[in-house]
Scaffold this active site. Structure first.
Site, PDB file in Angstrom:
ATOM      1  N   ASN A   7       0.719  -1.217   0.083  1.00 35.82           N
ATOM      2  CA  ASN A   7      -0.020   0.001   0.025  1.00 35.82           C
ATOM      3  C   ASN A   7       0.769   1.276  -0.037  1.00 35.82           C
ATOM      4  O   ASN A   7       1.447   1.582   0.932  1.00 35.82           O
ATOM      5  CB  ASN A   7      -0.928  -0.143   1.317  1.00 35.82           C
ATOM      6  CG  ASN A   7      -1.800   1.047   1.276  1.00 35.82           C
ATOM      7  OD1 ASN A   7      -1.876   2.005   0.531  1.00 35.82           O
ATOM      8  ND2 ASN A   7      -2.702   1.069   2.374  1.00 35.82           N
ATOM      9  N   ARG A  93      -2.580  -2.017  -3.432  1.00 34.51           N
ATOM     10  CA  ARG A  93      -3.800  -1.239  -3.192  1.00 34.51           C
ATOM     11  C   ARG A  93      -3.723  -0.114  -4.251  1.00 34.51           C
ATOM     12  O   ARG A  93      -2.710   0.567  -4.267  1.00 34.51           O
ATOM     13  CB  ARG A  93      -4.009  -0.576  -1.808  1.00 34.51           C
ATOM     14  CG  ARG A  93      -4.824   0.245  -1.701  1.00 34.51           C
ATOM     15  CD  ARG A  93      -4.962   0.829  -0.266  1.00 34.51           C
ATOM     16  NE  ARG A  93      -6.150   1.697  -0.168  1.00 34.51           N
ATOM     17  CZ  ARG A  93      -6.251   2.882   0.499  1.00 34.51           C
ATOM     18  NH1 ARG A  93      -5.184   3.114   1.066  1.00 34.51           N
ATOM     19  NH2 ARG A  93      -7.599   3.325   0.553  1.00 34.51           N
ATOM     20  N   HIS A 182     -13.104   2.783   0.100  1.00 29.18           N
ATOM     21  CA  HIS A 182     -13.047   1.643   1.399  1.00 29.18           C
ATOM     22  C   HIS A 182     -13.789   0.447   0.433  1.00 29.18           C
ATOM     23  O   HIS A 182     -14.227  -0.706   1.598  1.00 29.18           O
ATOM     24  CB  HIS A 182     -13.823   2.087   2.282  1.00 29.18           C
ATOM     25  CG  HIS A 182     -13.208   3.291   3.262  1.00 29.18           C
ATOM     26  ND1 HIS A 182     -13.950   4.416   3.527  1.00 29.18           N
ATOM     27  CD2 HIS A 182     -11.878   3.498   3.266  1.00 29.18           C
ATOM     28  CE1 HIS A 182     -13.195   5.105   4.023  1.00 29.18           C
ATOM     29  NE2 HIS A 182     -12.007   4.903   3.974  1.00 29.18           N
ATOM     30  N   LEU A 210     -15.914   2.983   9.978  1.00 27.94           N
ATOM     31  CA  LEU A 210     -15.819   4.265  10.423  1.00 27.94           C
ATOM     32  C   LEU A 210     -14.495   4.469  10.889  1.00 27.94           C
ATOM     33  O   LEU A 210     -13.829   3.729  12.013  1.00 27.94           O
ATOM     34  CB  LEU A 210     -16.790   4.434  11.744  1.00 27.94           C
ATOM     35  CG  LEU A 210     -18.235   4.029  11.163  1.00 27.94           C
ATOM     36  CD1 LEU A 210     -19.279   4.070  12.783  1.00 27.94           C
ATOM     37  CD2 LEU A 210     -18.904   4.997  10.162  1.00 27.94           C
ATOM     38  N   GLY A 211     -13.734   5.100  10.524  1.00 26.42           N
ATOM     39  CA  GLY A 211     -12.176   5.410  10.951  1.00 26.42           C
ATOM     40  C   GLY A 211     -11.646   7.104  10.769  1.00 26.42           C
ATOM     41  O   GLY A 211     -12.917   7.859  11.019  1.00 26.42           O
ATOM     42  N   GLY A 213     -10.977   8.318   7.740  1.00 24.69           N
ATOM     43  CA  GLY A 213     -11.970   8.387   6.822  1.00 24.69           C
ATOM     44  C   GLY A 213     -13.150   7.514   6.930  1.00 24.69           C
ATOM     45  O   GLY A 213     -12.804   6.247   7.503  1.00 24.69           O
ATOM     46  N   ARG A 242     -12.525  15.552   7.479  1.00 21.35           N
ATOM     47  CA  ARG A 242     -13.180  15.790   6.173  1.00 21.35           C
ATOM     48  C   ARG A 242     -14.597  16.262   6.476  1.00 21.35           C
ATOM     49  O   ARG A 242     -15.079  15.751   7.427  1.00 21.35           O
ATOM     50  CB  ARG A 242     -13.195  14.729   5.312  1.00 21.35           C
ATOM     51  CG  ARG A 242     -11.825  14.446   4.434  1.00 21.35           C
ATOM     52  CD  ARG A 242     -11.868  13.337   3.572  1.00 21.35           C
ATOM     53  NE  ARG A 242     -10.652  12.309   3.838  1.00 21.35           N
ATOM     54  CZ  ARG A 242     -10.502  11.076   3.577  1.00 21.35           C
ATOM     55  NH1 ARG A 242     -11.602  10.766   3.301  1.00 21.35           N
ATOM     56  NH2 ARG A 242      -9.551  10.693   3.732  1.00 21.35           N
ATOM     57  N   ASP A 284      -9.514  13.035  16.653  1.00 25.30           N
ATOM     58  CA  ASP A 284      -9.561  11.619  17.196  1.00 25.30           C
ATOM     59  C   ASP A 284     -10.468  11.357  18.211  1.00 25.30           C
ATOM     60  O   ASP A 284     -10.737  12.194  19.125  1.00 25.30           O
ATOM     61  CB  ASP A 284      -8.236  11.257  18.024  1.00 25.30           C
ATOM     62  CG  ASP A 284      -8.179  10.005  17.981  1.00 25.30           C
ATOM     63  OD1 ASP A 284      -8.824   9.502  19.006  1.00 25.30           O
ATOM     64  OD2 ASP A 284      -6.844   9.061  17.938  1.00 25.30           O
ATOM     65  N   GLY A 332     -11.369   1.843  12.817  1.00 21.66           N
ATOM     66  CA  GLY A 332     -10.770   2.276  14.217  1.00 21.66           C
ATOM     67  C   GLY A 332     -12.027   2.668  15.239  1.00 21.66           C
ATOM     68  O   GLY A 332     -11.738   2.076  16.163  1.00 21.66           O
ATOM     69  N   GLU A 335     -14.576  -0.325  15.237  1.00 22.15           N
ATOM     70  CA  GLU A 335     -14.005  -1.538  16.066  1.00 22.15           C
ATOM     71  C   GLU A 335     -14.050  -1.290  17.407  1.00 22.15           C
ATOM     72  O   GLU A 335     -14.185  -2.111  18.425  1.00 22.15           O
ATOM     73  CB  GLU A 335     -12.773  -2.095  15.323  1.00 22.15           C
ATOM     74  CG  GLU A 335     -12.963  -2.612  14.183  1.00 22.15           C
ATOM     75  CD  GLU A 335     -11.606  -3.008  13.218  1.00 22.15           C
ATOM     76  OE1 GLU A 335     -10.753  -3.378  13.941  1.00 22.15           O
ATOM     77  OE2 GLU A 335     -11.624  -2.849  12.059  1.00 22.15           O
ATOM     78  N   GLU A 385      -8.125  -5.621   4.922  1.00 21.53           N
ATOM     79  CA  GLU A 385      -7.997  -5.193   3.553  1.00 21.53           C
ATOM     80  C   GLU A 385      -6.677  -5.801   2.868  1.00 21.53           C
ATOM     81  O   GLU A 385      -6.822  -6.206   1.738  1.00 21.53           O
ATOM     82  CB  GLU A 385      -7.793  -3.642   3.196  1.00 21.53           C
ATOM     83  CG  GLU A 385      -9.005  -2.829   3.539  1.00 21.53           C
ATOM     84  CD  GLU A 385      -8.986  -1.454   4.068  1.00 21.53           C
ATOM     85  OE1 GLU A 385      -9.161  -0.898   2.958  1.00 21.53           O
ATOM     86  OE2 GLU A 385      -8.587  -0.947   5.046  1.00 21.53           O
TER      87      GLU A 385
HETATM   88  P1  AMP Z   1      -8.391   4.228  11.080  1.00 16.41           P
HETATM   89  O1  AMP Z   1      -8.525   5.312  10.143  1.00 16.41           O
HETATM   90  O2  AMP Z   1      -9.508   3.060  10.838  1.00 16.41           O
HETATM   91  O3  AMP Z   1      -7.113   3.497  11.546  1.00 16.41           O
HETATM   92  O4  AMP Z   1      -9.240   4.752  12.590  1.00 16.41           O
HETATM   93  C1  AMP Z   1      -8.523   5.810  13.169  1.00 16.41           C
HETATM   94  C2  AMP Z   1      -9.538   6.262  14.436  1.00 16.41           C
HETATM   95  O5  AMP Z   1     -10.051   5.444  15.244  1.00 16.41           O
HETATM   96  C3  AMP Z   1      -8.976   7.105  15.173  1.00 16.41           C
HETATM   97  O6  AMP Z   1      -8.805   8.782  14.659  1.00 16.41           O
HETATM   98  C4  AMP Z   1      -9.591   7.172  16.521  1.00 16.41           C
HETATM   99  O7  AMP Z   1     -10.519   8.225  16.397  1.00 16.41           O
HETATM  100  C5  AMP Z   1     -10.470   5.786  16.261  1.00 16.41           C
HETATM  101  N1  AMP Z   1     -10.254   5.005  17.488  1.00 16.41           N
HETATM  102  C6  AMP Z   1      -9.011   4.129  17.709  1.00 16.41           C
HETATM  103  N2  AMP Z   1      -9.223   3.416  19.069  1.00 16.41           N
HETATM  104  C7  AMP Z   1     -10.385   4.030  19.465  1.00 16.41           C
HETATM  105  C8  AMP Z   1     -11.134   3.774  20.690  1.00 16.41           C
HETATM  106  N3  AMP Z   1     -10.515   2.850  21.722  1.00 16.41           N
HETATM  107  N4  AMP Z   1     -11.925   4.555  20.941  1.00 16.41           N
HETATM  108  C9  AMP Z   1     -12.592   5.475  19.940  1.00 16.41           C
HETATM  109  N5  AMP Z   1     -12.270   5.532  18.646  1.00 16.41           N
HETATM  110  C10 AMP Z   1     -10.870   5.161  18.609  1.00 16.41           C
END
Ligand code: AMP
Length: 399
Positions: A7, A93, A182, A210-211, A213, A242, A284, A332, A335, A385
């Site tokens: 990636n 990717r 995604h 839900l991350g 992005g 965003r 975050d 993120g 999960e 992924e």
């Molecule tokens: P990703 O883009 O899938 O890596 O997701 C990143 C986002 O997941 C981070 O910006 C956090 O806001 C969120 N995240 C990670 N761990 C936690 C947690 N324990 N509780 C709430 N949000 C989380």
């Protein structure tokens, strides 16, 4: 067969080596600050092998980065393969497949031209992805390389879902339409969800990635029929930074008031908006939850807005699918964020969604978080992924 998954970003390159007999991860790592001072990490997943975590590891370009990866993987002491001959394929990717790519494909000169043709659709991502492909071609001439596109899974959307209500000539001449992103993640988690539901046919799933992005997809019988991102990844629900869906008039209004040019305006919508923009605290969700707990009203508003918008998509997608069998949360926040999941599901009881608070509070890579009598099943499924990319690469190379 062992598959190397790449990636590539503009100054970074994530990699995983997966043994597809048993789908086990052999090693993973990251090349960062390519073309700057270089940082290289290598994490072998076998007992007794030492990892590498090296700063000031010069990698002037992606070519040197790939060389470093191959050297580490085939290192006599800490490597996980005897030689790179053991690697049967490389899976890449690629973010935007445009109208040209409806599925993953073997990369050849013609496919590279098609990927280049789509540069204007994803100017930040596709050129970087191609750097990774070209570096691998140079380091491993003749090794089969497969491209897996983020957009491909959504190419089954019907015309009324992907068409924008702008003059039709922009679709015909300029490829302006909804593509969605995604796709590899939505494909993986909805596929797992179908297995868990035990009904490969007749399933109506809302997949919530839900991350940092975020995007939502409506998946009927394993096919994406709607998704929240659009021509680019700015549309849909609000994200870390965003804006998600907004009225385009806002752009004209702010550009007029503050004299922003388009680049400045897009920077605000991409980097300074979303939950960061509303809260002024952070992108975050952990920071936002902590701030909200301490009484920060804008952090609480950002979280409420996010849950509200995701819920709106769940309702809209239940409507377009004509029903709902399952909701899946992944990435993120999906999960790891029970509070966000609860906010999305609250008020959806009329659709048959009954969340189990106890299950929702538990942590697992894959688990049911709805009650046993909930007509709609709600799952948390950790996305993978890389495994999806490796599976596609293996399937294509083995014909
Ligand atoms: P990703 O883009 O899938 O890596 O997701 C990143 C986002 O997941 C981070 O910006 C956090 O806001 C969120 N995240 C990670 N761990 C936690 C947690 N324990 N509780 C709430 N949000 C989380």
């Amino acid at each position: 067969m062992k598959v190397l998954v790449i990636n590539a970003g503009s100054s970074s390159l994530k990699y995983q080596l997966i043994d597809m007999d048993g789908e086990t991860l052999l090693a993973k790592g990251l090349c960062e600050r390519i073309g700057i001072d270089g940082k290289f990490t290598y994490k072998p997943q076998m007992e007794g092998k030492e990892k590498i975590d090296a700063a000031d590891y010069p990698m002037p370009s992606h070519v040197e980065a790939i060389d470093a990866v191959l050297k580490a993987l085939a290192d006599p002491k800490n490597g996980v393969v005897a030689s790179m001959e053991e690697i049967g394929a490389v899976g890449h990717r690629v973010v935007h497949g445009g109208k040209d790519f409806t599925a993953s494909c073997l990369i050849d000169a013609e496919k590279i031209e098609a990927i280049k043709k789509n540069f204007p659709l994803a100017p930040l991502h596709n050129p970087a992805n191609l750097l990774g492909i070209e570096a691998c071609q140079k380091a491993m001439p003749g090794k089969p390389q497969v491209a897996v596109f983020d957009t491909a899974f959504h190419m089954t959307m019907p015309a009324e879902a992907y068409t924008y209500a702008v003059p039709y000539e922009y679709y015909e001449k300029d490829d302006v339409r909804r593509y969605g992103f995604h796709g590899t993640s939505h494909r993986y988690v909805s596929g797992r969800c179908i297995e868990l539901l035990g009904r490969p046919e007749h399933s109506k799933i809302v997949s919530c990635h839900l991350g940092n992005g975020s995007s939502i997809a409506a998946v009927v019988d394993g096919k994406s029929i709607e998704t929240s991102m659009g021509l680019g990844p700015l549309a849909g629900v609000p994200m870390g930074t965003r804006c998600g869906d907004i009225d385009a008039t806002i752009m004209e209004y702010l550009m007029g008031r503050y004299g922003y040019d388009m680049k400045e305006m897009m920077n605000i919508l991409n980097k300074k908006s979303g939950v960061l923009g509303i809260s002024g605290v952070s992108s975050d969700f952990r920071d936002l939850e902590a701030a909200a707990k301490e009484g920060n009203e804008r952090a609480a508003l950002a979280l409420a807005k996010f849950g509200y918008e995701v819920k709106k998509y769940v309702g809209a997608y239940a409507a377009v699918m004509g029903g709902l069998d399952a909701i899946v949360f992944t990435a993120g926040v999906g999960e790891n964020g029970p509070a966000t999941r609860a906010a999305v599901c609250s008020g959806l009881e009329y659709l048959g969604v009954k969340l189990c608070d106890k299950r929702n509070a538990e942590r697992a890579d894959e688990h049911l978080i709805s009650t046993d009598d909930s007509p709609v099943k709600v799952y948390v499924i950790a996305t993978n992924e890389e495994l999806m990319i490796a599976r596609d690469a293996k399937a294509i190379v083995k014909g």
